[in-house]
Write a protein that holds these residues in place. Structure first.
Motif, PDB file in Angstrom:
ATOM      1  N   GLU A 169      31.022-111.539  33.382  1.00  0.00           N
ATOM      2  CA  GLU A 169      30.668-110.218  34.053  1.00  0.00           C
ATOM      3  C   GLU A 169      31.456-109.617  35.171  1.00  0.00           C
ATOM      4  OE1 GLU A 169      26.981-108.519  33.316  1.00  0.00           O
ATOM      5  OE2 GLU A 169      28.511-108.847  31.665  1.00  0.00           O
ATOM      6  N   GLN A 170      32.018-110.752  36.040  1.00  0.00           N
ATOM      7  CA  GLN A 170      32.805-110.098  37.140  1.00  0.00           C
ATOM      8  C   GLN A 170      34.211-109.943  36.472  1.00  0.00           C
ATOM      9  OE1 GLN A 170      31.149-109.513  39.806  1.00  0.00           O
ATOM     10  NE2 GLN A 170      29.302-110.350  38.917  1.00  0.00           N
ATOM     11  N   SER A 171      34.888-110.690  36.075  1.00  0.00           N
ATOM     12  CA  SER A 171      36.349-110.436  35.843  1.00  0.00           C
ATOM     13  C   SER A 171      36.643-109.739  34.497  1.00  0.00           C
ATOM     14  CB  SER A 171      37.222-111.946  35.790  1.00  0.00           C
ATOM     15  OG  SER A 171      36.638-112.707  34.590  1.00  0.00           O
ATOM     16  N   GLY A 172      35.829-109.911  33.463  1.00  0.00           N
ATOM     17  CA  GLY A 172      35.914-109.218  32.275  1.00  0.00           C
ATOM     18  C   GLY A 172      36.859-110.216  31.314  1.00  0.00           C
ATOM     19  N   LYS A 173      36.956-111.266  31.659  1.00  0.00           N
ATOM     20  CA  LYS A 173      37.844-112.188  30.908  1.00  0.00           C
ATOM     21  C   LYS A 173      36.686-112.823  29.569  1.00  0.00           C
ATOM     22  CE  LYS A 173      41.025-114.053  34.429  1.00  0.00           C
ATOM     23  NZ  LYS A 173      41.269-115.298  35.357  1.00  0.00           N
ATOM     24  N   VAL A 174      37.333-113.043  28.863  1.00  0.00           N
ATOM     25  CA  VAL A 174      36.860-113.598  27.537  1.00  0.00           C
ATOM     26  C   VAL A 174      36.440-115.061  28.010  1.00  0.00           C
ATOM     27  CG1 VAL A 174      36.926-114.425  25.419  1.00  0.00           C
ATOM     28  CG2 VAL A 174      38.051-112.287  25.799  1.00  0.00           C
ATOM     29  N   VAL A 175      35.134-115.414  28.026  1.00  0.00           N
ATOM     30  CA  VAL A 175      34.652-116.715  28.089  1.00  0.00           C
ATOM     31  C   VAL A 175      33.999-117.762  27.140  1.00  0.00           C
ATOM     32  CG1 VAL A 175      34.274-116.516  30.720  1.00  0.00           C
ATOM     33  CG2 VAL A 175      32.726-115.963  29.048  1.00  0.00           C
ATOM     34  N   GLY A 176      33.834-116.895  26.021  1.00  0.00           N
ATOM     35  CA  GLY A 176      33.336-117.562  24.896  1.00  0.00           C
ATOM     36  C   GLY A 176      33.651-116.667  23.682  1.00  0.00           C
ATOM     37  N   VAL A 177      33.943-117.504  22.325  1.00  0.00           N
ATOM     38  CA  VAL A 177      33.980-117.004  21.020  1.00  0.00           C
ATOM     39  C   VAL A 177      33.106-117.632  20.034  1.00  0.00           C
ATOM     40  CG1 VAL A 177      35.725-116.544  19.115  1.00  0.00           C
ATOM     41  CG2 VAL A 177      36.530-116.751  21.568  1.00  0.00           C
ATOM     42  N   VAL A 178      32.316-116.796  19.604  1.00  0.00           N
ATOM     43  CA  VAL A 178      31.144-117.119  18.711  1.00  0.00           C
ATOM     44  C   VAL A 178      31.096-116.496  17.305  1.00  0.00           C
ATOM     45  CG1 VAL A 178      28.498-117.383  18.756  1.00  0.00           C
ATOM     46  CG2 VAL A 178      29.807-117.335  20.862  1.00  0.00           C
ATOM     47  N   ASN A 179      30.855-117.328  16.318  1.00  0.00           N
ATOM     48  CA  ASN A 179      30.903-116.876  15.035  1.00  0.00           C
ATOM     49  C   ASN A 179      29.490-116.111  14.751  1.00  0.00           C
ATOM     50  OD1 ASN A 179      30.298-116.630  12.305  1.00  0.00           O
ATOM     51  ND2 ASN A 179      31.566-118.502  11.744  1.00  0.00           N
TER      52      ASN A 179
END
Length: 283
Positions: free
Chosen positions: A37-47
């Motif tokens: 929410e803060q940095s916009g970085k991807v923190v998860g990849v979900v099928n």
């Protein structure tokens, strides 16, 4: 399909691949990226293939509970389709309406029953041992009679032609349409909506009018489920609105909303972290 749902504190983007051939039976490959929410970085990849089925069926189940008159027993469910959506829609409706005792799976008129259909029934039977499951390849099976006798009809196909005549469902039938997502796709004849629905309930007005073939040129009343669904009244206003419109059939049309994807993905992502599931890697 990017979206942010502040209520669940989540931002995500789902990428979906649509098969180029109708012969492809693997469904819609989908992956959702969860963003910080803060940095916009991807923190998860979900099928997202299975989750798409769950979230769509959950939305349909909410609409069914809202529109179907309470206290009235329903025993017959008809389902068009044999994929992930068909499984989750059937499973959730059987849980929600325990009076349902018979489920009939109908192959599209232009196709024949496949191993997928038999596998679907084999998957559902242990979960609902007291329910009778049948399919349209059975000798002597009357498709028209099955549709006419149904209390609930769920359509989960990318059909480009109506799956049944507009006069076939009897008055009082509840119909869920989730298969069409392009203007040239439709699972029922548009005139059925105009002549028998009174009001069509949808997940998103702008989205369904732009994407659903059934609503192309439709000038009748359209009501967004979220606008009449409250925690206290459980959608009583929606049922009352339909009764006032004088419709014969209750109809819910869904094309799926990105906010559904971010909500269910964030829920699963947070739960997986809590339970220590998944694979964590440096990025």
């Amino acid at each position: 399909m990017p979206s942010r749902a502040s209520a669940v504190g989540g931002t995500a983007c789902k990428i979906v691949s649509v098969p180029r051939s109708s012969a492809d039976t693997d469904g819609l490959p989908a992956t959702t990226f969860v963003l910080d929410e803060q940095s916009g970085k991807v923190v998860g990849v979900v099928n997202a293939a299975e989750l798409t089925g769950v979230r769509t069926a959950a939305g349909s189940a909410v609409a069914s509970r809202m529109l179907l008159e309470k206290g009235e027993e329903r025993t017959k469910l008809v389902v068009f389709g044999a994929g992930v959506q068909a499984f989750w829609h059937t499973h959730l409706h059987l849980l929600l309406f325990p009076s349902l005792s018979t489920v009939s799976f109908l192959a599209r008129p232009s196709s024949s029953p496949s191993d997928r259909l038999l596998s679907l029934i084999a998957k559902l039977q242990p979960l609902h041992p007291n329910v009778t499951f049948e399919h349209s390849s059975r000798e002597g099976f009357d498709r028209g009679q099955a549709v006419h006798n149904a209390d609930i009809i769920i359509c989960c196909t990318p059909s480009q032609i109506p799956l049944f005549p507009p006069t076939q469902p009897r008055s009082g039938t509840h119909i869920v349409l989730i298969g069409s997502y392009k203007p040239f796709m439709l699972e029922v004849a548009p005139e059925m909506l105009s002549n028998r629905a009174g009001v069509v309930f949808v997940d998103g007005i702008e989205e369904t009018k732009a994407e659903a073939g059934e609503l192309q040129g439709y000038e009748g009343e359209v009501c967004e489920v979220g606008s009449v669904l409250g925690e206290e009244n459980e959608g009583e206003e929606g049922r009352a609105r339909w009764e006032k419109a004088g419709g014969e059939l209750t109809i819910f049309k869904s094309v799926g909303l990105a906010v559904q994807d971010v909500s269910i993905t964030r829920l699963v992502f947070d739960k997986a972290k809590e339970l220590g599931l998944g694979v964590e890697t440096e990025y």
